[in-house]
Design a protein around this motif. Structure first.
Motif, PDB file in Angstrom:
ATOM      1  N   ALA A  48       0.844  -1.190   0.000  1.00  0.00           N
ATOM      2  CA  ALA A  48       0.000   0.000   0.000  1.00  0.00           C
ATOM      3  C   ALA A  48       0.882   1.243   0.000  1.00  0.00           C
ATOM      4  O   ALA A  48       2.088   1.170   0.253  1.00  0.00           O
ATOM      5  CB  ALA A  48      -0.912   0.005   1.237  1.00  0.00           C
ATOM      6  N   ARG A  64      -4.773   7.552   0.374  1.00  0.00           N
ATOM      7  CA  ARG A  64      -4.125   6.295   0.733  1.00  0.00           C
ATOM      8  C   ARG A  64      -4.780   5.174  -0.057  1.00  0.00           C
ATOM      9  O   ARG A  64      -6.012   5.140  -0.180  1.00  0.00           O
ATOM     10  CB  ARG A  64      -4.233   6.036   2.240  1.00  0.00           C
ATOM     11  CG  ARG A  64      -3.498   7.077   3.083  1.00  0.00           C
ATOM     12  CD  ARG A  64      -3.599   6.778   4.559  1.00  0.00           C
ATOM     13  NE  ARG A  64      -4.943   6.991   5.063  1.00  0.00           N
ATOM     14  CZ  ARG A  64      -5.357   6.620   6.285  1.00  0.00           C
ATOM     15  NH1 ARG A  64      -4.509   6.012   7.099  1.00  0.00           N
ATOM     16  NH2 ARG A  64      -6.585   6.844   6.667  1.00  0.00           N
ATOM     17  N   THR A 102      -3.820  -6.219   5.248  1.00  0.00           N
ATOM     18  CA  THR A 102      -3.535  -4.802   5.400  1.00  0.00           C
ATOM     19  C   THR A 102      -4.855  -4.068   5.522  1.00  0.00           C
ATOM     20  O   THR A 102      -5.727  -4.195   4.663  1.00  0.00           O
ATOM     21  CB  THR A 102      -2.755  -4.252   4.187  1.00  0.00           C
ATOM     22  OG1 THR A 102      -1.504  -4.908   4.129  1.00  0.00           O
ATOM     23  CG2 THR A 102      -2.527  -2.765   4.336  1.00  0.00           C
ATOM     24  N   VAL A 107      -2.422   2.226   6.756  1.00  0.00           N
ATOM     25  CA  VAL A 107      -1.636   2.793   5.664  1.00  0.00           C
ATOM     26  C   VAL A 107      -1.186   4.202   6.043  1.00  0.00           C
ATOM     27  O   VAL A 107      -1.981   5.040   6.445  1.00  0.00           O
ATOM     28  CB  VAL A 107      -2.456   2.818   4.349  1.00  0.00           C
ATOM     29  CG1 VAL A 107      -1.629   3.416   3.219  1.00  0.00           C
ATOM     30  CG2 VAL A 107      -2.907   1.407   3.981  1.00  0.00           C
TER      31      VAL A 107
END
Length: 488
Positions: A48, A64, A102, A107
Protein backbone atom coordinates in the motif's frame (compact mmCIF):
# COMPACT_ATOMS: atom_id res chain seq x y z
CA UNK A 1 -10.91 -5.56 6.78
CA UNK A 2 -9.84 -6.13 3.20
CA UNK A 3 -7.72 -9.21 2.53
CA UNK A 4 -4.70 -8.43 0.35
CA UNK A 5 -2.68 -11.00 -1.59
CA UNK A 6 0.97 -11.26 -0.58
CA UNK A 7 3.37 -9.10 -2.57
CA UNK A 8 5.08 -12.23 -3.89
CA UNK A 9 2.33 -14.90 -3.90
CA UNK A 10 4.64 -17.65 -5.16
CA UNK A 11 7.70 -16.80 -3.09
CA UNK A 12 7.50 -16.47 0.68
CA UNK A 13 11.18 -17.34 1.04
CA UNK A 14 12.63 -13.83 1.02
CA UNK A 15 12.99 -11.31 3.80
CA UNK A 16 10.38 -8.70 2.99
CA UNK A 17 11.39 -5.08 2.57
CA UNK A 18 10.42 -2.64 5.30
CA UNK A 19 8.97 0.64 4.00
CA UNK A 20 9.97 3.59 1.86
CA UNK A 21 9.52 7.26 2.74
CA UNK A 22 9.80 10.45 0.71
CA UNK A 23 9.10 14.15 1.24
CA UNK A 24 9.62 17.42 -0.60
CA UNK A 25 9.14 21.12 0.15
CA UNK A 26 9.34 24.13 -2.14
CA UNK A 27 7.82 23.00 -5.45
CA UNK A 28 4.46 23.50 -7.08
CA UNK A 29 2.36 20.30 -6.97
CA UNK A 30 4.70 18.59 -4.52
CA UNK A 31 2.57 15.44 -4.47
CA UNK A 32 3.51 14.68 -8.08
CA UNK A 33 7.19 14.61 -7.08
CA UNK A 34 6.33 12.40 -4.09
CA UNK A 35 4.54 9.93 -6.37
CA UNK A 36 7.65 9.69 -8.54
CA UNK A 37 9.86 9.23 -5.49
CA UNK A 38 7.63 6.49 -4.12
CA UNK A 39 7.68 4.76 -7.48
CA UNK A 40 11.48 4.58 -7.22
CA UNK A 41 11.11 3.18 -3.68
CA UNK A 42 8.47 0.60 -4.60
CA UNK A 43 10.93 -2.24 -3.88
CA UNK A 44 10.73 -1.28 -0.20
CA UNK A 45 7.01 -1.96 0.06
CA UNK A 46 4.30 -3.12 -2.33
CA UNK A 47 1.21 -3.58 -0.16
CA UNK A 48 0.00 0.00 0.00
CA UNK A 49 1.00 3.64 -0.27
CA UNK A 50 -0.14 7.06 0.79
CA UNK A 51 0.56 10.75 0.23
CA UNK A 52 -0.29 13.78 2.39
CA UNK A 53 0.03 17.29 0.97
CA UNK A 54 -0.67 20.78 2.27
CA UNK A 55 -2.00 23.74 0.35
CA UNK A 56 -2.30 27.20 1.96
CA UNK A 57 -5.90 27.53 0.77
CA UNK A 58 -7.17 23.95 1.05
CA UNK A 59 -5.15 22.82 4.05
CA UNK A 60 -4.09 19.17 4.48
CA UNK A 61 -5.27 16.51 2.04
CA UNK A 62 -4.43 12.83 1.89
CA UNK A 63 -4.88 9.84 -0.39
CA UNK A 64 -4.12 6.29 0.73
CA UNK A 65 -4.49 3.24 -1.47
CA UNK A 66 -3.75 -0.48 -1.61
CA UNK A 67 -1.33 -1.71 -4.24
CA UNK A 68 1.35 -0.19 -6.43
CA UNK A 69 2.15 3.50 -6.84
CA UNK A 70 1.77 3.23 -10.62
CA UNK A 71 -1.83 2.01 -10.21
CA UNK A 72 -2.92 4.61 -7.68
CA UNK A 73 -0.97 7.85 -8.02
CA UNK A 74 -0.79 8.48 -11.74
CA UNK A 75 -4.30 9.71 -12.56
CA UNK A 76 -4.93 13.45 -12.85
CA UNK A 77 -8.05 13.14 -10.69
CA UNK A 78 -6.14 11.67 -7.75
CA UNK A 79 -3.21 14.05 -7.97
CA UNK A 80 -5.44 17.13 -8.31
CA UNK A 81 -6.80 16.23 -4.86
CA UNK A 82 -3.29 16.73 -3.42
CA UNK A 83 -2.32 20.34 -4.20
CA UNK A 84 0.38 22.34 -2.47
CA UNK A 85 4.12 23.00 -2.23
CA UNK A 86 4.86 20.44 0.50
CA UNK A 87 4.05 16.73 0.65
CA UNK A 88 5.25 13.43 2.13
CA UNK A 89 4.57 9.83 1.16
CA UNK A 90 5.03 6.24 2.25
CA UNK A 91 5.06 2.80 0.64
CA UNK A 92 4.35 -0.05 2.97
CA UNK A 93 5.11 -3.64 3.64
CA UNK A 94 3.62 -4.51 7.01
CA UNK A 95 6.20 -5.38 9.65
CA UNK A 96 3.99 -4.40 12.56
CA UNK A 97 0.23 -4.23 12.79
CA UNK A 98 -1.95 -6.55 10.74
CA UNK A 99 0.00 -9.56 9.49
CA UNK A 100 -1.15 -11.16 6.26
CA UNK A 101 -3.82 -8.52 5.95
CA UNK A 102 -3.53 -4.80 5.40
CA UNK A 103 -6.21 -2.50 6.75
CA UNK A 104 -6.61 0.97 5.26
CA UNK A 105 -6.31 2.37 8.78
CA UNK A 106 -2.71 1.08 8.89
CA UNK A 107 -1.64 2.79 5.66
CA UNK A 108 0.67 5.77 6.24
CA UNK A 109 1.35 8.67 6.43
CA UNK A 110 -0.52 9.21 9.70
CA UNK A 111 -1.99 12.63 10.46
CA UNK A 112 -2.68 14.42 13.72
CA UNK A 113 -4.25 17.79 14.54
CA UNK A 114 -2.48 19.56 17.41
CA UNK A 115 -3.10 22.86 19.15
CA UNK A 116 -0.39 24.49 17.02
CA UNK A 117 -1.61 22.93 13.77
CA UNK A 118 -1.61 19.66 11.87
CA UNK A 119 1.27 17.27 11.24
CA UNK A 120 1.72 14.10 9.22
CA UNK A 121 4.39 11.43 9.70
CA UNK A 122 5.74 8.51 7.67
CA UNK A 123 7.91 5.94 9.44
CA UNK A 124 10.38 3.34 8.18
CA UNK A 125 11.54 0.88 10.82
CA UNK A 126 10.03 -0.83 13.81
CA UNK A 127 9.41 0.32 17.37
CA UNK A 128 10.49 -2.47 19.70
CA UNK A 129 8.65 -1.13 22.78
CA UNK A 130 5.47 -0.19 20.89
CA UNK A 131 3.17 -2.53 22.79
CA UNK A 132 4.30 -1.22 26.16
CA UNK A 133 3.87 2.35 24.92
CA UNK A 134 0.46 1.52 23.48
CA UNK A 135 -0.78 0.06 26.77
CA UNK A 136 0.44 3.11 28.65
CA UNK A 137 -1.15 5.54 26.19
CA UNK A 138 -4.50 3.71 26.16
CA UNK A 139 -4.58 3.68 29.96
CA UNK A 140 -4.09 7.45 29.85
CA UNK A 141 -6.98 7.95 27.44
CA UNK A 142 -5.47 7.72 23.96
CA UNK A 143 -7.72 6.20 21.29
CA UNK A 144 -5.78 4.36 18.58
CA UNK A 145 -7.09 4.25 15.03
CA UNK A 146 -4.65 1.64 13.66
CA UNK A 147 -2.71 -1.45 14.67
CA UNK A 148 0.57 0.11 13.49
CA UNK A 149 3.43 0.70 15.89
CA UNK A 150 4.05 4.04 14.12
CA UNK A 151 0.85 5.56 15.50
CA UNK A 152 2.46 5.64 18.95
CA UNK A 153 4.58 8.57 17.75
CA UNK A 154 1.49 10.69 17.01
CA UNK A 155 -0.01 9.96 20.45
CA UNK A 156 3.25 10.69 22.24
CA UNK A 157 3.45 14.00 20.36
CA UNK A 158 -0.11 14.84 21.41
CA UNK A 159 0.79 14.36 25.08
CA UNK A 160 3.98 16.38 24.89
CA UNK A 161 4.01 19.84 26.48
CA UNK A 162 6.59 21.25 24.08
CA UNK A 163 5.76 24.41 22.16
CA UNK A 164 6.02 23.33 18.50
CA UNK A 165 5.79 20.24 16.31
CA UNK A 166 9.54 19.53 15.92
CA UNK A 167 10.08 19.78 19.67
CA UNK A 168 7.08 17.54 20.32
CA UNK A 169 8.50 15.05 17.87
CA UNK A 170 11.86 15.13 19.66
CA UNK A 171 10.03 14.56 22.94
CA UNK A 172 8.06 11.64 21.51
CA UNK A 173 10.99 9.91 19.82
CA UNK A 174 13.04 9.98 23.03
CA UNK A 175 10.46 7.51 24.40
CA UNK A 176 10.73 5.23 21.40
CA UNK A 177 13.07 2.23 21.20
CA UNK A 178 14.09 0.36 18.07
CA UNK A 179 14.65 1.64 14.56
CA UNK A 180 13.11 4.70 12.99
CA UNK A 181 13.71 6.89 10.02
CA UNK A 182 10.89 9.41 9.89
CA UNK A 183 9.76 11.97 7.34
CA UNK A 184 7.15 14.39 8.69
CA UNK A 185 5.50 17.64 7.70
CA UNK A 186 3.59 20.56 9.10
CA UNK A 187 1.89 23.24 7.02
CA UNK A 188 5.27 24.85 6.29
CA UNK A 189 8.01 22.53 7.53
CA UNK A 190 9.52 19.27 6.27
CA UNK A 191 11.15 17.20 9.01
CA UNK A 192 13.49 14.22 8.83
CA UNK A 193 14.80 12.12 11.73
CA UNK A 194 17.00 9.02 12.12
CA UNK A 195 17.29 6.99 15.29
CA UNK A 196 20.57 7.23 17.24
CA UNK A 197 21.86 3.96 15.77
CA UNK A 198 20.97 4.95 12.21
CA UNK A 199 19.60 1.48 11.49
CA UNK A 200 17.45 2.59 8.53
CA UNK A 201 18.61 4.95 5.75
CA UNK A 202 17.52 8.53 5.09
CA UNK A 203 19.09 11.00 2.66
CA UNK A 204 18.80 14.70 1.90
CA UNK A 205 18.63 16.07 -1.63
CA UNK A 206 18.10 19.38 -3.38
CA UNK A 207 16.12 20.28 -6.49
CA UNK A 208 16.76 23.92 -7.32
CA UNK A 209 15.38 25.80 -4.31
CA UNK A 210 13.42 22.76 -3.13
CA UNK A 211 14.57 20.23 -0.53
CA UNK A 212 13.95 16.49 -0.59
CA UNK A 213 14.11 13.67 1.98
CA UNK A 214 14.08 10.05 0.86
CA UNK A 215 14.93 6.54 1.99
CA UNK A 216 17.42 6.06 -0.85
CA UNK A 217 19.31 8.12 -3.42
CA UNK A 218 17.55 6.34 -6.32
CA UNK A 219 14.41 8.31 -5.35
CA UNK A 220 16.38 11.56 -5.78
CA UNK A 221 17.56 10.46 -9.21
CA UNK A 222 14.07 9.94 -10.58
CA UNK A 223 13.12 13.61 -10.02
CA UNK A 224 16.54 15.00 -10.95
CA UNK A 225 17.42 16.08 -7.41
CA UNK A 226 21.05 16.37 -6.34
CA UNK A 227 22.20 14.24 -3.42
CA UNK A 228 23.46 16.45 -0.58
CA UNK A 229 24.25 14.04 2.23
CA UNK A 230 22.88 11.31 4.47
CA UNK A 231 20.94 12.35 7.54
CA UNK A 232 23.25 11.40 10.38
CA UNK A 233 22.27 8.81 13.00
CA UNK A 234 20.46 10.64 15.79
CA UNK A 235 19.97 13.78 13.67
CA UNK A 236 16.79 15.76 13.06
CA UNK A 237 16.56 18.22 10.18
CA UNK A 238 13.83 20.86 10.08
CA UNK A 239 13.40 22.45 6.65
CA UNK A 240 11.36 25.55 5.84
CA UNK A 241 11.63 28.57 3.55
CA UNK A 242 14.73 29.74 5.43
CA UNK A 243 16.67 26.52 4.74
CA UNK A 244 17.81 23.42 6.64
CA UNK A 245 18.28 23.43 10.41
CA UNK A 246 20.13 20.46 11.92
CA UNK A 247 19.53 19.26 15.48
CA UNK A 248 20.86 16.33 17.52
CA UNK A 249 18.20 15.62 20.16
CA UNK A 250 19.35 12.14 21.23
CA UNK A 251 22.22 10.80 23.28
CA UNK A 252 25.04 9.95 20.89
CA UNK A 253 25.62 6.25 20.28
CA UNK A 254 27.86 4.24 17.99
CA UNK A 255 25.96 3.77 14.70
CA UNK A 256 24.72 0.30 13.71
CA UNK A 257 23.37 0.66 10.17
CA UNK A 258 21.54 -2.41 8.83
CA UNK A 259 24.11 -4.45 6.88
CA UNK A 260 21.33 -6.24 4.99
CA UNK A 261 20.57 -2.96 3.20
CA UNK A 262 23.88 -3.56 1.40
CA UNK A 263 23.04 -7.20 0.68
CA UNK A 264 19.44 -7.01 -0.50
CA UNK A 265 17.04 -4.24 0.54
CA UNK A 266 18.42 -1.14 -1.14
CA UNK A 267 18.25 -0.76 -4.89
CA UNK A 268 21.59 -1.51 -6.59
CA UNK A 269 21.67 1.98 -8.16
CA UNK A 270 21.52 3.69 -4.75
CA UNK A 271 24.47 5.04 -2.75
CA UNK A 272 24.96 3.96 0.87
CA UNK A 273 27.70 5.42 3.02
CA UNK A 274 29.26 7.07 -0.01
CA UNK A 275 29.49 3.76 -1.86
CA UNK A 276 27.52 2.24 -4.74
CA UNK A 277 25.26 -0.59 -3.57
CA UNK A 278 25.96 -2.38 -6.86
CA UNK A 279 29.72 -2.20 -6.33
CA UNK A 280 29.33 -3.47 -2.78
CA UNK A 281 27.30 -6.45 -3.96
CA UNK A 282 29.86 -7.21 -6.64
CA UNK A 283 32.54 -7.07 -3.91
CA UNK A 284 30.48 -9.51 -1.84
CA UNK A 285 30.54 -11.91 -4.80
CA UNK A 286 34.31 -11.55 -5.14
CA UNK A 287 34.81 -12.23 -1.44
CA UNK A 288 32.50 -15.24 -1.67
CA UNK A 289 34.57 -16.64 -4.56
CA UNK A 290 37.72 -16.31 -2.44
CA UNK A 291 36.13 -18.00 0.57
CA UNK A 292 34.19 -20.73 -1.24
CA UNK A 293 35.72 -21.70 -4.60
CA UNK A 294 34.40 -24.67 -6.52
CA UNK A 295 35.11 -26.18 -9.93
CA UNK A 296 32.21 -25.43 -12.28
CA UNK A 297 31.32 -24.43 -15.83
CA UNK A 298 29.07 -21.39 -15.31
CA UNK A 299 28.01 -18.92 -12.63
CA UNK A 300 24.29 -18.07 -12.66
CA UNK A 301 22.45 -15.54 -10.52
CA UNK A 302 19.08 -16.20 -8.95
CA UNK A 303 17.43 -13.10 -10.44
CA UNK A 304 17.33 -10.33 -9.74
CA UNK A 305 18.84 -9.84 -6.31
CA UNK A 306 21.68 -12.32 -6.84
CA UNK A 307 22.94 -10.72 -10.05
CA UNK A 308 25.67 -8.30 -8.85
CA UNK A 309 27.13 -10.90 -6.48
CA UNK A 310 27.12 -13.50 -9.26
CA UNK A 311 29.02 -11.09 -11.52
CA UNK A 312 31.57 -10.55 -8.74
CA UNK A 313 31.92 -14.29 -8.18
CA UNK A 314 32.48 -14.81 -11.91
CA UNK A 315 35.06 -12.04 -12.19
CA UNK A 316 37.04 -13.30 -9.20
CA UNK A 317 36.86 -17.00 -10.08
CA UNK A 318 37.26 -16.70 -13.84
CA UNK A 319 34.23 -18.96 -14.35
CA UNK A 320 31.92 -17.58 -17.08
CA UNK A 321 28.84 -15.66 -16.00
CA UNK A 322 25.59 -16.77 -17.66
CA UNK A 323 21.90 -15.97 -17.41
CA UNK A 324 20.85 -19.53 -16.69
CA UNK A 325 17.57 -18.44 -15.12
CA UNK A 326 15.26 -15.93 -16.81
CA UNK A 327 12.78 -13.90 -14.79
CA UNK A 328 9.26 -13.17 -16.02
CA UNK A 329 9.21 -9.41 -15.49
CA UNK A 330 5.47 -9.10 -16.05
CA UNK A 331 4.05 -11.27 -13.30
CA UNK A 332 2.42 -8.77 -10.98
CA UNK A 333 0.66 -9.44 -7.70
CA UNK A 334 -2.73 -9.59 -9.44
CA UNK A 335 -1.62 -12.04 -12.17
CA UNK A 336 -4.28 -14.64 -11.32
CA UNK A 337 -6.10 -15.91 -8.27
CA UNK A 338 -3.79 -18.79 -7.31
CA UNK A 339 -5.58 -22.14 -7.42
CA UNK A 340 -3.98 -25.19 -5.83
CA UNK A 341 -2.79 -26.37 -9.26
CA UNK A 342 -1.25 -22.96 -9.98
CA UNK A 343 0.40 -22.84 -6.56
CA UNK A 344 2.04 -26.19 -7.28
CA UNK A 345 3.78 -24.55 -10.23
CA UNK A 346 5.58 -22.45 -7.64
CA UNK A 347 8.48 -20.35 -8.83
CA UNK A 348 8.03 -21.52 -12.44
CA UNK A 349 5.54 -18.69 -12.85
CA UNK A 350 8.31 -16.21 -12.05
CA UNK A 351 11.48 -17.97 -13.16
CA UNK A 352 12.34 -20.18 -16.12
CA UNK A 353 15.55 -22.10 -16.79
CA UNK A 354 17.53 -21.43 -19.95
CA UNK A 355 17.75 -25.12 -20.82
CA UNK A 356 20.12 -24.83 -23.76
CA UNK A 357 22.63 -23.07 -21.52
CA UNK A 358 22.26 -25.32 -18.45
CA UNK A 359 22.24 -28.79 -20.02
CA UNK A 360 25.33 -30.83 -19.10
CA UNK A 361 26.89 -28.02 -17.05
CA UNK A 362 28.22 -27.79 -13.51
CA UNK A 363 26.27 -24.77 -12.27
CA UNK A 364 27.03 -22.31 -9.47
CA UNK A 365 23.83 -20.57 -8.37
CA UNK A 366 24.40 -17.29 -6.51
CA UNK A 367 21.57 -15.94 -4.34
CA UNK A 368 21.42 -13.19 -1.73
CA UNK A 369 20.08 -15.31 1.15
CA UNK A 370 18.40 -18.49 2.29
CA UNK A 371 15.48 -17.99 4.67
CA UNK A 372 13.17 -21.05 4.80
CA UNK A 373 14.89 -22.83 1.94
CA UNK A 374 11.65 -23.62 0.09
CA UNK A 375 12.45 -21.54 -2.99
CA UNK A 376 16.06 -22.74 -3.08
CA UNK A 377 14.87 -26.33 -3.29
CA UNK A 378 12.48 -25.52 -6.13
CA UNK A 379 15.14 -23.67 -8.11
CA UNK A 380 17.58 -26.54 -7.64
CA UNK A 381 14.96 -28.96 -8.96
CA UNK A 382 14.37 -26.74 -12.01
CA UNK A 383 18.10 -26.63 -12.75
CA UNK A 384 18.44 -30.41 -12.46
CA UNK A 385 15.32 -30.96 -14.59
CA UNK A 386 17.01 -28.84 -17.28
CA UNK A 387 19.89 -31.31 -17.39
CA UNK A 388 22.53 -29.74 -15.13
CA UNK A 389 25.33 -32.09 -14.12
CA UNK A 390 25.94 -30.46 -10.71
CA UNK A 391 24.33 -27.66 -8.67
CA UNK A 392 26.37 -25.58 -6.21
CA UNK A 393 24.75 -22.83 -4.12
CA UNK A 394 26.77 -19.80 -3.08
CA UNK A 395 24.97 -17.36 -0.78
CA UNK A 396 25.94 -13.67 -0.63
CA UNK A 397 25.11 -13.34 3.08
CA UNK A 398 25.83 -15.36 6.21
CA UNK A 399 23.18 -17.84 7.40
CA UNK A 400 20.02 -16.01 8.52
CA UNK A 401 19.51 -17.57 11.94
CA UNK A 402 17.76 -14.83 13.91
CA UNK A 403 14.64 -12.72 13.26
CA UNK A 404 14.84 -8.97 12.69
CA UNK A 405 12.83 -6.66 14.94
CA UNK A 406 13.87 -3.38 13.33
CA UNK A 407 11.58 -3.12 10.33
CA UNK A 408 12.01 -6.35 8.37
CA UNK A 409 9.33 -9.02 8.24
CA UNK A 410 11.25 -12.13 9.30
CA UNK A 411 9.73 -15.55 10.03
CA UNK A 412 9.73 -16.87 13.57
CA UNK A 413 13.15 -18.20 14.50
CA UNK A 414 12.16 -21.86 14.37
CA UNK A 415 11.14 -21.37 10.70
CA UNK A 416 14.56 -20.06 9.70
CA UNK A 417 16.54 -22.90 8.18
CA UNK A 418 19.84 -21.73 9.67
CA UNK A 419 18.35 -21.60 13.16
CA UNK A 420 17.83 -25.36 13.27
CA UNK A 421 20.48 -26.75 10.89
CA UNK A 422 24.21 -26.58 10.37
CA UNK A 423 25.55 -25.61 6.95
CA UNK A 424 26.11 -29.27 6.11
CA UNK A 425 22.59 -30.18 7.22
CA UNK A 426 21.22 -27.38 5.06
CA UNK A 427 23.18 -28.76 2.10
CA UNK A 428 21.59 -32.15 2.63
CA UNK A 429 18.15 -30.60 3.08
CA UNK A 430 18.47 -28.68 -0.19
CA UNK A 431 20.02 -31.75 -1.86
CA UNK A 432 22.71 -29.79 -3.71
CA UNK A 433 26.30 -30.76 -4.46
CA UNK A 434 27.64 -27.98 -2.24
CA UNK A 435 26.35 -25.02 -0.23
CA UNK A 436 28.49 -22.19 1.12
CA UNK A 437 27.63 -18.85 2.72
CA UNK A 438 29.90 -15.84 2.90
CA UNK A 439 31.34 -15.47 6.40
CA UNK A 440 30.32 -12.54 8.57
CA UNK A 441 33.90 -11.26 8.47
CA UNK A 442 33.89 -11.66 4.69
CA UNK A 443 30.70 -9.64 4.42
CA UNK A 444 32.23 -6.89 6.54
CA UNK A 445 35.31 -6.83 4.33
CA UNK A 446 33.11 -6.56 1.23
CA UNK A 447 31.25 -3.54 2.62
CA UNK A 448 34.53 -1.76 3.32
CA UNK A 449 35.66 -2.92 6.77
CA UNK A 450 39.14 -4.22 5.90
CA UNK A 451 39.66 -5.98 9.23
CA UNK A 452 36.27 -7.65 9.23
CA UNK A 453 33.82 -7.44 12.11
CA UNK A 454 34.91 -5.79 15.35
CA UNK A 455 33.28 -8.27 17.72
CA UNK A 456 33.70 -5.94 20.69
CA UNK A 457 32.01 -3.02 18.90
CA UNK A 458 30.21 -4.21 15.73
CA UNK A 459 30.09 -1.55 13.02
CA UNK A 460 26.70 -2.62 11.63
CA UNK A 461 23.46 -4.15 12.83
CA UNK A 462 23.87 -7.79 11.83
CA UNK A 463 21.44 -9.31 14.33
CA UNK A 464 19.76 -11.52 11.71
CA UNK A 465 23.11 -13.30 11.28
CA UNK A 466 24.74 -12.97 14.70
CA UNK A 467 21.86 -12.70 17.19
CA UNK A 468 23.56 -9.56 18.53
CA UNK A 469 20.65 -7.14 18.94
CA UNK A 470 21.78 -3.51 19.37
CA UNK A 471 18.41 -2.59 20.92
CA UNK A 472 16.73 -5.10 23.17
CA UNK A 473 13.41 -6.18 21.55
CA UNK A 474 11.38 -5.53 24.70
CA UNK A 475 7.95 -6.41 23.30
CA UNK A 476 9.17 -9.72 21.88
CA UNK A 477 11.02 -10.67 25.06
CA UNK A 478 7.79 -10.04 26.96
CA UNK A 479 6.13 -12.54 24.59
CA UNK A 480 8.78 -15.16 25.32
CA UNK A 481 11.49 -14.52 22.74
CA UNK A 482 14.83 -15.77 24.02
CA UNK A 483 17.96 -13.77 23.32
CA UNK A 484 21.20 -15.45 22.27
CA UNK A 485 23.04 -17.16 25.12
CA UNK A 486 26.79 -17.29 25.64
CA UNK A 487 26.78 -20.93 24.51
CA UNK A 488 25.28 -19.98 21.15
Amino acid sequence: MRQMPPAHPFDDDKLKEECGIFGIIGVADAANFVALGLHALQHRGQEAGGIVAHDPEQGFNSVRRFGYVRDNFTSAKVMEALPGPIAIGHVRYSTAGSKGQTAMRDVQPFFGEFSMGGAAIAHNGNITNAEALRRELIERGSIFQSSSDSECIIHLMARSLQRDIPERMEDALRRVEGAFSVVAMTANQLIGVRDPLGVRPLVLGRLGEAWVLASETCALDIIGAEFQREIEPGEMVVIDESGVESRHPFRARRPRFCIFEHVYFSRPDSILGGRSVYETREAIGRELAKEAPVEADIVCPVPDSGTPAAIGYSLESGIPYAMGIIRNQYMGRTFIEPTEQIRNMGVRLKLNVNRALIRGKRVILVDDSVVRGTTSRKIKEMILDAGAKEVHFRIASPPTAWPCFYGVDTPQREKLLAATMTEEEMRDHLAVDSLKFISLDGLYRAVGEAQGRDNACPQYCDACFSGDYPVEPADMIEKGFRLKTAAE
